[in-house]
Write a protein that holds these residues in place. Structure first.
Motif, mmCIF file in Angstrom:
data_model
loop_
_atom_site.group_PDB
_atom_site.id
_atom_site.type_symbol
_atom_site.label_atom_id
_atom_site.label_comp_id
_atom_site.label_asym_id
_atom_site.label_seq_id
_atom_site.Cartn_x
_atom_site.Cartn_y
_atom_site.Cartn_z
ATOM 1 N N ASP A 69 0.782 -1.096 -0.241
ATOM 2 C CA ASP A 69 0.205 -0.285 -0.046
ATOM 3 C C ASP A 69 1.217 1.407 -0.334
ATOM 4 O OD1 ASP A 69 -1.558 2.157 0.426
ATOM 5 O OD2 ASP A 69 -2.875 1.395 1.451
ATOM 6 N N ASN A 70 0.996 1.932 -1.327
ATOM 7 C CA ASN A 70 1.887 3.246 -1.543
ATOM 8 C C ASN A 70 1.301 4.389 -0.370
ATOM 9 O OD1 ASN A 70 3.726 1.428 -3.210
ATOM 10 N ND2 ASN A 70 2.424 2.278 -4.588
ATOM 11 N N ALA A 71 0.121 4.515 -0.590
ATOM 12 C CA ALA A 71 -0.081 5.875 0.843
ATOM 13 C C ALA A 71 0.215 5.351 1.873
ATOM 14 C CB ALA A 71 -1.168 5.624 0.500
ATOM 15 N N LYS A 72 0.569 3.692 2.241
ATOM 16 C CA LYS A 72 0.654 3.527 3.614
ATOM 17 C C LYS A 72 1.885 3.871 4.177
ATOM 18 C CE LYS A 72 -4.543 2.688 5.080
ATOM 19 N NZ LYS A 72 -4.832 1.627 4.925
ATOM 20 N N ASN A 73 2.667 3.156 3.163
ATOM 21 C CA ASN A 73 4.423 2.913 2.814
ATOM 22 C C ASN A 73 3.853 1.373 3.589
ATOM 23 O OD1 ASN A 73 5.197 5.177 1.609
ATOM 24 N ND2 ASN A 73 4.970 5.921 3.955
ATOM 25 N N THR A 74 3.388 0.503 3.846
ATOM 26 C CA THR A 74 3.308 -0.802 3.851
ATOM 27 C C THR A 74 3.709 -1.922 2.867
ATOM 28 O OG1 THR A 74 0.590 -0.967 4.034
ATOM 29 C CG2 THR A 74 1.497 -0.230 6.271
ATOM 30 N N VAL A 75 4.087 -3.356 3.520
ATOM 31 C CA VAL A 75 4.138 -4.017 2.584
ATOM 32 C C VAL A 75 3.090 -5.129 3.346
ATOM 33 C CG1 VAL A 75 6.677 -4.869 3.152
ATOM 34 C CG2 VAL A 75 5.963 -5.581 1.309
ATOM 35 N N SER A 76 2.949 -6.308 2.528
ATOM 36 C CA SER A 76 2.514 -7.586 3.315
ATOM 37 C C SER A 76 3.179 -9.071 2.099
ATOM 38 C CB SER A 76 1.199 -7.601 3.030
ATOM 39 O OG SER A 76 0.258 -6.258 4.524
ATOM 40 N N LEU A 77 3.025 -9.787 4.112
ATOM 41 C CA LEU A 77 3.203 -11.066 2.707
ATOM 42 C C LEU A 77 2.167 -12.561 3.112
ATOM 43 C CD1 LEU A 77 4.828 -12.134 0.698
ATOM 44 C CD2 LEU A 77 6.139 -13.590 3.020
ATOM 45 N N GLN A 78 1.046 -12.666 2.619
ATOM 46 C CA GLN A 78 0.273 -13.405 2.879
ATOM 47 C C GLN A 78 0.841 -14.618 2.200
ATOM 48 O OE1 GLN A 78 -2.867 -13.603 4.025
ATOM 49 N NE2 GLN A 78 -2.460 -15.530 3.959
ATOM 50 N N MET A 79 1.435 -16.178 3.599
ATOM 51 C CA MET A 79 1.682 -17.417 2.884
ATOM 52 C C MET A 79 0.938 -18.485 3.634
ATOM 53 S SD MET A 79 5.573 -16.597 5.243
ATOM 54 C CE MET A 79 4.601 -15.938 6.507
ATOM 55 N N ASN A 80 0.636 -18.947 2.304
ATOM 56 C CA ASN A 80 -0.165 -19.976 2.800
ATOM 57 C C ASN A 80 0.116 -21.684 2.423
ATOM 58 O OD1 ASN A 80 -2.371 -18.388 2.450
ATOM 59 N ND2 ASN A 80 -2.953 -18.058 0.397
ATOM 60 N N SER A 81 -0.044 -22.344 2.623
ATOM 61 C CA SER A 81 -0.339 -23.864 2.087
ATOM 62 C C SER A 81 1.706 -23.984 3.238
ATOM 63 C CB SER A 81 0.160 -24.214 0.360
ATOM 64 O OG SER A 81 -0.735 -24.104 0.204
ATOM 65 N N LEU A 82 1.827 -23.509 3.984
ATOM 66 C CA LEU A 82 2.598 -23.249 4.713
ATOM 67 C C LEU A 82 4.204 -25.078 5.073
ATOM 68 C CD1 LEU A 82 2.595 -20.473 6.924
ATOM 69 C CD2 LEU A 82 4.208 -20.952 5.885
ATOM 70 N N LYS A 83 4.991 -24.540 4.490
ATOM 71 C CA LYS A 83 5.632 -25.766 4.655
ATOM 72 C C LYS A 83 6.559 -26.001 6.105
ATOM 73 C CE LYS A 83 5.712 -26.930 -0.042
ATOM 74 N NZ LYS A 83 5.796 -27.245 -1.607
#
Length: 112
Positions: A69-83
């Motif tokens: 989100d460039n407006a909020k200066n945030t980055v997220s990482l959604q991690m699925n099917s974790l091993k």
């Protein structure tokens, strides 16, 4: 120097999901995530440029999704099917004017 504050991480069973988030103190050209497992080198997980183009490590393609989100200066990482092999300390990273900054790291542990 950019300040990065991470949140998320924790313990999850194999096949589960987690979401990591990172807030930066300013606007960033490239934001992303690296990880480092015990006894191994730090490696790229995923990164995203301000225009939205992404780059993923082969090991996580199709399972992890990076967004920002460039407006909020945030980055997220959604991690699925974790091993179990995803177990590592995950570091948020940001590149501004060819200078890379790092967050403090957050532990992700995937039990089998």
């Amino acid at each position: 120097q950019v300040q990065l504050v991470e949140s998320g991480g924790g313990l999850v069973q194999a096949g589960g999901s987690l979401r990591l988030s990172c807030a930066a103190s300013g606007s960033i050209f490239i934001m992303g995530w690296y990880r480092q497992a015990p006894g191994k080198q730090r490696e790229l997980v995923a990164e995203i440029k301000s225009a939205g183009s992404t780059n993923y490590a082969d090991a996580v393609k199709g399972r992890f999704t990076i967004s920002r989100d460039n407006a909020k200066n945030t980055v997220s990482l959604q991690m699925n099917s974790l091993k179990p092999e995803d177990t590592a300390v995950y570091y948020c990273t940001a590149v501004v004017n060819n200078w890379r900054s790092w967050g403090q790291g957050t532990q992700v542990t995937v039990s089998s």
